[in-house]
Scaffold this motif. Structure first.
Motif, PDB file in Angstrom:
ATOM      1  N   GLU A   1      44.220  41.301  33.919  1.00  0.00           N
ATOM      2  CA  GLU A   1      43.721  40.251  34.817  1.00  0.00           C
ATOM      3  C   GLU A   1      44.774  39.951  35.879  1.00  0.00           C
ATOM      4  N   VAL A   2      44.303  39.780  37.116  1.00  0.00           N
ATOM      5  CA  VAL A   2      45.209  39.580  38.253  1.00  0.00           C
ATOM      6  C   VAL A   2      44.702  38.423  39.109  1.00  0.00           C
ATOM      7  N   TRP A   3      45.648  37.596  39.566  1.00  0.00           N
ATOM      8  CA  TRP A   3      45.323  36.487  40.461  1.00  0.00           C
ATOM      9  C   TRP A   3      46.020  36.708  41.796  1.00  0.00           C
ATOM     10  N   VAL A   4      45.255  36.663  42.894  1.00  0.00           N
ATOM     11  CA  VAL A   4      45.828  36.815  44.234  1.00  0.00           C
ATOM     12  C   VAL A   4      45.529  35.549  45.025  1.00  0.00           C
ATOM     13  N   GLU A   5      46.582  34.891  45.486  1.00  0.00           N
ATOM     14  CA  GLU A   5      46.419  33.719  46.348  1.00  0.00           C
ATOM     15  C   GLU A   5      47.006  34.082  47.705  1.00  0.00           C
ATOM     16  N   ASP A   6      46.159  34.186  48.710  1.00  0.00           N
ATOM     17  CA  ASP A   6      46.590  34.573  50.054  1.00  0.00           C
ATOM     18  C   ASP A   6      45.627  33.946  51.053  1.00  0.00           C
ATOM     19  N   PRO A   7      46.106  33.005  51.871  1.00  0.00           N
ATOM     20  CA  PRO A   7      45.194  32.294  52.776  1.00  0.00           C
ATOM     21  C   PRO A   7      44.599  33.152  53.884  1.00  0.00           C
ATOM     22  N   TYR A   8      45.241  34.316  54.160  1.00  0.00           N
ATOM     23  CA  TYR A   8      44.777  35.103  55.294  1.00  0.00           C
ATOM     24  C   TYR A   8      44.212  36.459  54.896  1.00  0.00           C
ATOM     25  N   ILE A   9      43.018  36.426  54.331  1.00  0.00           N
ATOM     26  CA  ILE A   9      42.230  37.646  54.121  1.00  0.00           C
ATOM     27  C   ILE A   9      40.982  37.463  54.979  1.00  0.00           C
ATOM     28  N   ARG A  10      41.181  37.642  56.294  1.00  0.00           N
ATOM     29  CA  ARG A  10      40.115  37.329  57.253  1.00  0.00           C
ATOM     30  C   ARG A  10      39.807  38.470  58.221  1.00  0.00           C
ATOM     31  N   HIS A  11      40.850  39.180  58.645  1.00  0.00           N
ATOM     32  CA  HIS A  11      40.677  40.202  59.671  1.00  0.00           C
ATOM     33  C   HIS A  11      40.587  41.591  59.047  1.00  0.00           C
ATOM     34  N   VAL A  12      40.111  42.548  59.842  1.00  0.00           N
ATOM     35  CA  VAL A  12      39.850  43.890  59.333  1.00  0.00           C
ATOM     36  C   VAL A  12      41.068  44.486  58.614  1.00  0.00           C
ATOM     37  N   HIS A  13      42.251  44.423  59.256  1.00  0.00           N
ATOM     38  CA  HIS A  13      43.429  45.025  58.627  1.00  0.00           C
ATOM     39  C   HIS A  13      43.812  44.300  57.338  1.00  0.00           C
ATOM     40  N   GLN A  14      43.482  42.998  57.232  1.00  0.00           N
ATOM     41  CA  GLN A  14      43.776  42.240  56.006  1.00  0.00           C
ATOM     42  C   GLN A  14      42.814  42.617  54.881  1.00  0.00           C
ATOM     43  N   PHE A  15      41.567  42.917  55.237  1.00  0.00           N
ATOM     44  CA  PHE A  15      40.622  43.415  54.228  1.00  0.00           C
ATOM     45  C   PHE A  15      41.095  44.767  53.692  1.00  0.00           C
TER      46      PHE A  15
ATOM     47  N   ILE B   1      33.741  44.977  48.945  1.00  0.00           N
ATOM     48  CA  ILE B   1      34.852  45.286  48.023  1.00  0.00           C
ATOM     49  C   ILE B   1      34.450  44.920  46.598  1.00  0.00           C
ATOM     50  N   LYS B   2      33.797  43.781  46.466  1.00  0.00           N
ATOM     51  CA  LYS B   2      33.346  43.315  45.144  1.00  0.00           C
ATOM     52  C   LYS B   2      32.398  44.319  44.494  1.00  0.00           C
ATOM     53  N   GLN B   3      31.435  44.823  45.259  1.00  0.00           N
ATOM     54  CA  GLN B   3      30.464  45.783  44.720  1.00  0.00           C
ATOM     55  C   GLN B   3      31.126  47.119  44.381  1.00  0.00           C
ATOM     56  N   SER B   4      32.078  47.519  45.215  1.00  0.00           N
ATOM     57  CA  SER B   4      32.789  48.775  44.971  1.00  0.00           C
ATOM     58  C   SER B   4      33.620  48.692  43.695  1.00  0.00           C
ATOM     59  N   LEU B   5      34.295  47.572  43.498  1.00  0.00           N
ATOM     60  CA  LEU B   5      35.094  47.376  42.281  1.00  0.00           C
ATOM     61  C   LEU B   5      34.207  47.375  41.035  1.00  0.00           C
ATOM     62  N   LYS B   6      32.998  46.848  41.203  1.00  0.00           N
ATOM     63  CA  LYS B   6      32.051  46.794  40.081  1.00  0.00           C
ATOM     64  C   LYS B   6      31.748  48.195  39.561  1.00  0.00           C
ATOM     65  N   ASN B   7      31.735  49.184  40.452  1.00  0.00           N
ATOM     66  CA  ASN B   7      31.497  50.576  40.055  1.00  0.00           C
ATOM     67  C   ASN B   7      32.599  51.117  39.156  1.00  0.00           C
ATOM     68  N   TYR B   8      33.756  50.465  39.208  1.00  0.00           N
ATOM     69  CA  TYR B   8      34.890  50.878  38.377  1.00  0.00           C
ATOM     70  C   TYR B   8      35.094  49.933  37.184  1.00  0.00           C
ATOM     71  N   GLY B   9      34.096  49.093  36.937  1.00  0.00           N
ATOM     72  CA  GLY B   9      34.173  48.186  35.799  1.00  0.00           C
ATOM     73  C   GLY B   9      35.095  47.002  36.013  1.00  0.00           C
ATOM     74  N   VAL B  10      35.370  46.681  37.274  1.00  0.00           N
ATOM     75  CA  VAL B  10      36.263  45.559  37.598  1.00  0.00           C
ATOM     76  C   VAL B  10      35.469  44.453  38.276  1.00  0.00           C
ATOM     77  N   THR B  11      35.656  43.229  37.801  1.00  0.00           N
ATOM     78  CA  THR B  11      34.982  42.063  38.388  1.00  0.00           C
ATOM     79  C   THR B  11      35.905  41.387  39.393  1.00  0.00           C
ATOM     80  N   LEU B  12      35.411  41.149  40.599  1.00  0.00           N
ATOM     81  CA  LEU B  12      36.168  40.407  41.611  1.00  0.00           C
ATOM     82  C   LEU B  12      35.553  39.026  41.773  1.00  0.00           C
ATOM     83  N   ASN B  13      36.341  38.005  41.500  1.00  0.00           N
ATOM     84  CA  ASN B  13      35.919  36.621  41.702  1.00  0.00           C
ATOM     85  C   ASN B  13      36.597  36.082  42.957  1.00  0.00           C
TER      86      ASN B  13
END
Length: 248
Positions: A116-130, A172-184
């Motif tokens: 399990e991993v927690w990521v806190e980052d206020p700037y996931i907004r622009h293409v390069h950040q995605f 990204i969430k749907q892609s991770l789901k294909n690998y058995g990973v849940t993105l919240n």
């Protein structure tokens, strides 16, 4: 890696790596020095194996023994600090430095116990950040960890990129789901800290969050695909180990 910065004159790889290990050790950068000691010892063992001269072999064995003893002492020190919840290491990434891909920064803290991993980052907004976040997720999926859940806390884009943020994170969430990973994904208007936590107790705080890479000079320049070759902005990485990571 460990030999970075050793450019004054050509040196055998084992010598350069072990010299770097001693420098990092002296600077109390123990986690980095341990990696360099281990690499240097491995290189020195190869030299020993290829050496026929008995006097030189005895010299190499003595050196290997000394370095192994120091590496073991550092390993025990790090383990003790972890147990006491006191471990703290700081890595300074200099302006335009290379060799700091996510794999290099995080590899020492990822193992099979990480689920399990927690990521806190206020700037996931622009293409390069995605793309940065996507690369980070790719690293987690590739292992050696067995990640099942990733929690992202970021700030909501209230501007024209609102739908792009929603759509990109959903993809990204749907892609991770294909690998058995849940993105919240959750949002906060007051988030300003940047930190990444793994459920094995490691916590990494990066001054610029995941967005510490410079924009490539072009689409066909070295570093566009391989982030180890991508120049960085100046930032600081603080690494801690706690007995229990907060699960919020």
């Amino acid at each position: 890696p460990c030999s970075r910065g050793m450019r004054t004159q050509p040196q055998p790889p084992a010598v350069a790596t072990l010299k770097r290990a001693v420098e990092l050790d002296s600077a109390s950068r123990f986690q980095e020095s341990l990696v360099c000691y281990q690499e240097g010892i491995d290189l020195l063992l190869r030299v020993l194996k290829a050496t026929k001269d008995e006097t030189k072999k005895a010299h190499y064995r003595h050196k290997i023994s000394d370095y192994m003893e120091r590496a073991e002492a550092i390993k025990k020190y790090i383990e003790k600090e972890r147990e006491d919840g006191k471990y703290h290491q700081q890595i300074k990434i200099e302006e335009n430095a290379t060799g700091f891909s996510y794999e290099k920064v995080f590899q020492d803290y990822l193992n099979e116990t990480v689920t399990e991993v927690w990521v806190e980052d206020p700037y996931i907004r622009h293409v390069h950040q995605f793309y940065n976040f996507l690369r980070f997720c790719e690293m987690l999926v590739k292992g050696p960890c067995k990640v099942k859940t990733i929690h992202l806390l970021t700030s909501y884009d209230e501007g024209s990129g609102k739908s792009q943020q929603t759509n990109s994170l959903e993809e990204i969430k749907q892609s991770l789901k294909n690998y058995g990973v849940t993105l919240n994904v959750s949002f906060s208007s007051s988030i300003h800290d940047r930190e990444i936590r793994f459920n094995n107790g490691w916590m990494i705080k990066i001054g610029r969050g995941l967005d510490y890479f410079k924009k490539p000079q072009g689409r066909f320049c070295l570093g566009y695909c391989d982030f180890d070759l991508r120049p960085c902005h100046e930032t600081t990485v603080d690494v801690f180990h706690t007995k229990h990571t907060k699960k919020t």
